[in-house]
Write an enzyme that holds these catalytic residues in place. Structure first.
Site, PDB file in Angstrom:
ATOM      1  N   LEU B  74      -3.229 -11.598  -7.780  1.00  0.00           N
ATOM      2  CA  LEU B  74      -2.044 -11.848  -8.356  1.00  0.00           C
ATOM      3  C   LEU B  74      -0.647 -11.371  -7.831  1.00  0.00           C
ATOM      4  CD1 LEU B  74      -3.628 -11.356 -11.945  1.00  0.00           C
ATOM      5  CD2 LEU B  74      -2.877 -13.608 -11.124  1.00  0.00           C
ATOM      6  N   PRO B  75       0.215 -11.877  -8.149  1.00  0.00           N
ATOM      7  CA  PRO B  75       1.744 -11.327  -7.297  1.00  0.00           C
ATOM      8  C   PRO B  75       2.053  -9.930  -7.500  1.00  0.00           C
ATOM      9  CG  PRO B  75       1.957 -13.291  -8.776  1.00  0.00           C
ATOM     10  CD  PRO B  75       0.646 -12.882  -9.212  1.00  0.00           C
ATOM     11  N   LYS B 180      -2.252   0.244   0.815  1.00  0.00           N
ATOM     12  CA  LYS B 180      -1.593  -0.965   1.144  1.00  0.00           C
ATOM     13  C   LYS B 180       0.014  -0.749   1.289  1.00  0.00           C
ATOM     14  CE  LYS B 180      -0.510  -5.258   1.573  1.00  0.00           C
ATOM     15  NZ  LYS B 180      -0.599  -6.535   0.779  1.00  0.00           N
TER      16      LYS B 180
END
Lengths: 296, 315
Positions: B74-75, B180
């Site tokens: 998901l975004p 990340k």
């Protein structure tokens, strides 16, 4: 025109000494000058270089002067000021090749002054550090107002380096060198900051570097400097903190002088000054992260 | 090879965008029975029709009710939280013993909160954000940065192997999400420094195309310098598919981590301000390449070769 170039080499430090050795191996006659006579003597005894203590003997018969000195100011002193300057003794048509990491706007000025005396100038700083100088695999960034001057000294570059980039007019080699080192120093600093956050969060620094190197964050710094020197605690890139700090300062000041608003370059220069102040100019540049960690 | 009667776990996949669609397709081809969902329900229906042994769900709760492992792509972490906590969200249908595998680029602290809630329900969480973008998703060459307990990570490892080429287990829940954003923070700073360096050099009289070649051969070289300057800037395309606002989001997560852990990072802090300003100027939906156009405005220098665009020099 096929006569072998007679070289005068000034500055026999960590870089200059192996560069002279490679010129001698390639068969060029080389006169050498350094403030430290012991350095001249060693090259004379082992490699057949000719030590010269004064400008007239250094200049006699010389086609190309190569300078490898700490700063551009040192280069200008040798050529124009110290004991009347070497330039006054050089024959018209001789070419000065400044392989130091000098300040590019000063190089433009020096090239103009030398041109008025009928002397050519090439700025040709290097990357590849001491290992590259020893192996003869330096990358050379060559700028000159007259490209024929680069052609003329190319046989010397071939003896000392692996790759020659022609960057444009006088000073562009020096500008390129400083700007490359700014980009490298920024990548180092960004990688260091991410490692400082990540390790505080609980991540392992070696694993982080491995992942960065498999991802978009990778750079020469993450792949070579961090992987083999920082996480291993070797800290040996052979490039001194003071020199990196100087180069980043040149890049930042170049932006200021040209009225280019480059805030990251100012901050990177400041960060390296802090590291240099905390740890001293003689330590390896890749220990900067230790200085920044101490602030945390 | 692909048996529908295998005892592979049933996988739910939520988020069928440019990443989720190819990722779920790889899982299906490896034989996993799938139930898929997207807020745009027609995407789920379409994908279910294309893949064997796959059904479309009408809510995240329905996905959870029939899945052993629920994958989210998901975004951002806020959207993940909505998908979990909404009335018809994952929590509403969750079965004990299930595992949530969040491959989105979420905020690590939200992921840790989710893990606590999931533990209370007898479930577990693994965070596994990716690098490699759309191309990596299509070719199953993603790099996964994984956080979670060892046993949970081993449980999802076969799935990750279907979708990627490398799996790095960094630590407990949240470690993957931390990694990340920190990788992207480095990438963002590299691009910013490169843009400034090219601007100063161009103003001085250097050709930015030659500069890029030299940098790529020298200590200033980076993934960004090798893949972005000739390819997307000097040709004036400014067309990297990664969105500027997503980079700003990742930098923001990195800076929040720095704040939470008390690490002073002045360069990244300054970079964050500059990236935010660029995002404001470029507007929503802009490419990450627009950062360089913003640096051009800031510096008053167009980073353009007088000789026009060309291919990078061979290395």
């Amino acid at each position: 025109m096929s006569a072998v170039l007679q070289v005068a080499f000034i500055g026999l430090g960590n870089m200059g000494t192996p560069m002279v050795i490679n010129l001698r191996r390639a068969g060029f006659p080389v006169k050498v000058y350094d403030r430290d006579p012991a350095r001249m003597q060693a090259l004379a005894e082992q490699h057949g270089a000719v030590p010269c203590a004064d400008w007239p003997s250094l200049a006699a018969g010389t086609d190309v002067v190569i300078t490898m000195l700490p700063t551009g100011k040192d280069v200008a002193d040798v050529l124009l000021h110290d004991r009347g300057g070497l330039a006054a003794h050089l024959a018209k048509g001789a070419v000065v090749v400044d392989m130091s990491s000098s300040e590019p706007l000063g190089t433009r000025e020096l090239a103009a002054q030398l041109a008025r005396r009928g002397l050519g100038m090439v700025d040709a700083p290097v990357s590849g550090a001491v290992q590259g100088a020893i192996a003869g695999t330096l990358s050379i960034m060559a700028g000159a107002d007259d490209p024929a001057h680069i052609d003329r000294v190319m046989p010397l570059f071939v003896a000392m380096g692996k790759r020659v980039f022609r960057t444009g007019a006088s000073g562009t080699g020096h500008a390129m060198k400083a700007l490359n080192n700014f980009v490298a120093a920024a990548a180092y600093a960004a990688t260091a900051e991410a490692l400082m956050i990540g390790t505080r969060f609980g991540l392992d620094d070696a694993l982080m570097v491995e992942i960065i190197n498999a991802s978009t964050g990778r750079s020469f710094n993450s792949e070579v400097v961090f992987a083999s020197q920082v996480v291993t605690r070797q800290f040996k890139t052979g490039f001194a903190m003071g020199l990196m700090t100087k180069d980043v300062g040149i890049a930042s000041q170049l932006g200021e002088a040209l009225k280019v608003n480059a805030p990251v370059s100012r901050l990177v220069a400041q960060r390296w000054e802090e590291a240099c102040k905390a740890r001293g100019p003689g330590v390896d540049q890749c220990t900067a992260i230790l200085a920044w960690q101490e602030q945390a | 090879m692909m048996s529908s009667t295998s005892n592979l776990p049933k996988v739910g996949f939520i988020g069928l965008g440019v990443m989720g669609t190819p990722m779920s397709t790889h899982l299906s081809r490896a034989g996993y029975p799938l139930v898929v969902y997207d807020i745009r329900t027609e995407l789920a229906v379409q994908l279910a029709a294309e893949l064997s042994n796959t059904s479309a769900a009408t809510s995240p709760a329905e996905v959870a009710a029939s899945s052993d492992i629920i994958v989210t792509m998901l975004p951002n972490g806020e959207v993940v939280r909505e998908v979990l906590c909404a009335e018809d969200g994952v929590y509403a249908g969750l079965r004990p013993g299930s595992l949530l595998l969040d491959t989105s680029s979420s905020e690590p602290w939200l992921t840790q909160q989710t893990a606590e809630e999931m533990r209370a329900k007898g479930c577990s969480v693994v965070d596994a954000p990716v690098s490699g973008a759309q191309h990596g998703a299509k070719t199953a060459t993603l790099v996964f940065m994984v956080g979670g307990d060892d046993a949970d990570v081993e449980r999802v490892r076969p799935l990750l192997q279907c979708m990627g080429r490398a799996i790095y287990h960094l630590g407990g829940v949240g470690a993957g999400h931390a990694m990340k954003c920190l990788n992207n923070m480095i990438t963002s700073m590299n691009l910013l420094a490169l843009a400034e360096g090219l601007a100063v050099g161009t103003r001085y009289g250097l050709d930015p195309a030659v500069m890029t070649d030299v940098i790529n051969e020298s200590t200033g070289g980076s993934w960004v310098s090798k893949t972005h300057i000739h390819q997307r800037i000097l040709n004036r395309a400014f067309d990297d598919p990664f969105k500027l606002e997503l980079m700003v989001k990742d930098i923001g997560i990195g800076m929040e981590l720095a704040r939470q852990t008390g690490v002073p990072v002045p360069l990244s802090a300054n970079g964050q301000h500059l990236w935010k300003a660029a995002a404001l100027a470029a507007g929503p939906g802009a490419s990450v390449s627009e950062l360089v156009r913003w640096v051009e405005k800031l510096t008053g220098v167009t980073i353009e070769s007088a000789k026009g665009p060309r291919a990078p020099a061979a290395q």
